[in-house]
Scaffold this active site. Sequence first.
Site, PDB file in Angstrom:
ATOM      1  N   LYS A 257      49.269  34.702  32.776  1.00 50.54           N
ATOM      2  CA  LYS A 257      48.134  35.085  32.457  1.00 50.54           C
ATOM      3  C   LYS A 257      48.180  36.665  31.903  1.00 50.54           C
ATOM      4  O   LYS A 257      47.524  37.050  30.853  1.00 50.54           O
ATOM      5  CB  LYS A 257      47.130  35.107  33.630  1.00 50.54           C
ATOM      6  CG  LYS A 257      45.900  36.246  33.349  1.00 50.54           C
ATOM      7  CD  LYS A 257      44.799  36.161  34.681  1.00 50.54           C
ATOM      8  CE  LYS A 257      45.106  37.037  35.654  1.00 50.54           C
ATOM      9  NZ  LYS A 257      44.971  38.388  35.509  1.00 50.54           N
ATOM     10  N   ASN A 258      48.945  37.426  32.662  1.00 45.73           N
ATOM     11  CA  ASN A 258      48.929  38.985  32.519  1.00 45.73           C
ATOM     12  C   ASN A 258      49.869  39.392  31.215  1.00 45.73           C
ATOM     13  O   ASN A 258      49.906  40.232  30.845  1.00 45.73           O
ATOM     14  CB  ASN A 258      49.376  39.850  33.872  1.00 45.73           C
ATOM     15  CG  ASN A 258      48.428  39.625  34.794  1.00 45.73           C
ATOM     16  OD1 ASN A 258      47.311  39.052  34.458  1.00 45.73           O
ATOM     17  ND2 ASN A 258      48.733  39.727  35.907  1.00 45.73           N
TER      18      ASN A 258
ATOM     19  N   CYS B 220      36.461  46.828  39.822  1.00 45.89           N
ATOM     20  CA  CYS B 220      36.478  45.448  40.251  1.00 45.89           C
ATOM     21  C   CYS B 220      36.878  45.314  41.815  1.00 45.89           C
ATOM     22  O   CYS B 220      36.589  46.338  42.476  1.00 45.89           O
ATOM     23  CB  CYS B 220      37.547  44.477  39.549  1.00 45.89           C
ATOM     24  SG  CYS B 220      39.179  45.078  40.234  1.00 45.89           S
TER      25      CYS B 220
ATOM     26  N   ARG C 185      39.963  51.459  39.632  1.00 48.35           N
ATOM     27  CA  ARG C 185      40.605  51.148  38.584  1.00 48.35           C
ATOM     28  C   ARG C 185      40.322  52.090  37.271  1.00 48.35           C
ATOM     29  O   ARG C 185      39.900  51.701  36.382  1.00 48.35           O
ATOM     30  CB  ARG C 185      40.640  49.596  38.219  1.00 48.35           C
ATOM     31  CG  ARG C 185      40.954  48.893  39.394  1.00 48.35           C
ATOM     32  CD  ARG C 185      41.055  47.246  38.975  1.00 48.35           C
ATOM     33  NE  ARG C 185      42.226  46.937  38.152  1.00 48.35           N
ATOM     34  CZ  ARG C 185      42.513  45.806  37.934  1.00 48.35           C
ATOM     35  NH1 ARG C 185      41.654  44.844  38.223  1.00 48.35           N
ATOM     36  NH2 ARG C 185      43.482  45.462  37.088  1.00 48.35           N
TER      37      ARG C 185
ATOM     38  N   ASP D  18      49.948  41.291  43.549  1.00 50.55           N
ATOM     39  CA  ASP D  18      49.389  40.324  43.469  1.00 50.55           C
ATOM     40  C   ASP D  18      49.657  39.141  44.258  1.00 50.55           C
ATOM     41  O   ASP D  18      49.019  38.006  44.457  1.00 50.55           O
ATOM     42  CB  ASP D  18      49.330  39.807  41.824  1.00 50.55           C
ATOM     43  CG  ASP D  18      48.998  40.722  40.639  1.00 50.55           C
ATOM     44  OD1 ASP D  18      49.156  40.690  39.756  1.00 50.55           O
ATOM     45  OD2 ASP D  18      48.016  41.493  41.357  1.00 50.55           O
TER      46      ASP D  18
ATOM     47  N   ARG E  29      39.563  32.362  36.868  1.00 54.99           N
ATOM     48  CA  ARG E  29      40.169  33.235  35.997  1.00 54.99           C
ATOM     49  C   ARG E  29      41.520  33.560  35.743  1.00 54.99           C
ATOM     50  O   ARG E  29      42.211  33.728  34.529  1.00 54.99           O
ATOM     51  CB  ARG E  29      39.789  34.762  36.344  1.00 54.99           C
ATOM     52  CG  ARG E  29      38.292  34.927  36.328  1.00 54.99           C
ATOM     53  CD  ARG E  29      38.095  36.566  36.703  1.00 54.99           C
ATOM     54  NE  ARG E  29      39.149  37.307  36.128  1.00 54.99           N
ATOM     55  CZ  ARG E  29      39.820  38.694  36.735  1.00 54.99           C
ATOM     56  NH1 ARG E  29      39.041  38.751  37.986  1.00 54.99           N
ATOM     57  NH2 ARG E  29      40.446  39.451  36.088  1.00 54.99           N
TER      58      ARG E  29
END
Length: 459
Positions: free
Chosen positions: A34-35, A128, A133, A319, A412
């Site tokens: 994803k990243n 978030c 951030r 993560d 997500r």
Amino acid sequence: MSGVFAISEKILTKHLEVGGQTLLAGEVKVSGAKNSALVLLAATLLTKELVKIENVPELTDIDVMSELLSASGAKIFREKNHISVQTNQLSTKPLPDKLVHALRASFVCIGPLLARNGEVKMPLPGGCQIGKRPVDLHVKALSALGAHVEVNNGIVHAKVINKNRQLIGANIKFNFQSVGATETIIMAASLAKGETIIKNAAQEPEIQDLANMLNSMGAKIHGAGTSTITIHGVSKLHGCEYSVIPDRIEAGTFLIAAAITRSPLFIYPIIPNHLDALISKLNECGCSTTILNNGIKIIPSKIKSVNISTSPFPGFPTDLQAPFMALMSTAEGTSIFKENIFEDRMKHVNELKKMGANIDLIDEKTAIVKGVNKLHGGTVLGSDLRSAAAMVLAGLFAEGTSHIEGLHHLDRGYEKFEDKLVSVGARLTRYFSGRNAQPLKSQCQETNSQSSPFEPEVA
Ligand code: EPZ
């Protein structure tokens, strides 16, 4: 289905019911990262030519990024894990608030848009669940490349102020190894005039993936994956075909799923050195791991407590801090967790405690986890992408059934997360508000109960 619609559909999901004391068996296929896919999609804005990207995971974050590219003037063709993008003409309209606020990673679009248009307006991405951030490192570095950047009422307005409206290469030293800021500057500097040297650059594999794709488009980037990256600007970039690297965080999440259920699993494809920090912690806490062909085999035994301190790559990834804390909640002994990347990434502590975990939060970044023999099912909330995954893993270990809320976070960042777990024996049912989904059927559920080589160990 448009991204924003897809998101609202997902948010309708009420919760995931997880059957406890599950033994898993079999193999899990890892999706594209994803990243990496998010930043590769942003990088397509750097050329007028067609860019074809394979192995893109089907996620709501990808839906949003695709909508952002369309809002920037791109033509997009998507089919399953393939996305083609062509941006002949960039729009000069500000990026839509609702899209930028839905996706923190959208901010990396500022680099390509500024490099190609000489000017860009976009909302601040906002914070978030895991912290404020800020984007000060992105802004300072773009200014060093010759952009005038103002932030008024939450809108960032960046403009190249020299006469031919082209960014100029510069020497940039980050005071923190920021993934996003490093990506922003790599993309902006690719079309700048002259040389840019980034010191204290982030070294994540996703940075290397970005540099590899840009170099295949004609960029001249050296040193990605180290802390010093040199970019020689070129006048334009051409199209390319590229495939996203496997998702190391997804792979790590499934390795931890194997460990917490004391089950043997084979996870593939992986790039081993993307997972070194996790693999060494899994070995240290009692799992044997073997790199086989293009994957990794994990065989857990008694799980002992180990300490975790997150840091930029190649350190232990932030993560995986929440999923690993779920594992340590079931280990023998006491472990200390230090979260050094984000200032508010311990929200899963209270949720794990609702299931019987014994955790003391010393301060917003430090937790002491005393392993317990049993967790009990409960109704818990995943407040961000990775803590939602952590709660599912805890539910697989717990006695009884758990109900995990906050699934839109899960959707997500994990492609077909439940299907993959069900395929190796998990008992999961996704409930939508107002109607119950059919329980997901595992094709190996029957065999799993007969062929399990491991007695579920009560740690
Ligand atoms: C990327 O976020 C990832 N997201 C995150 O993954 C990951 O946790 C993070 O890198 C760290 O590895 C994507 O790639 C889309 P940072 P990013 O800039 O780029 C501070 C997930 O679960 N900072 O390296 O936003 C920041 O507040 C997500 O997949 C500034 O202070 O991370 C944070 O404390 C979560 N000023 C730290 O640096 C800035 O200008 C690391 O942020 C930028 C960052």
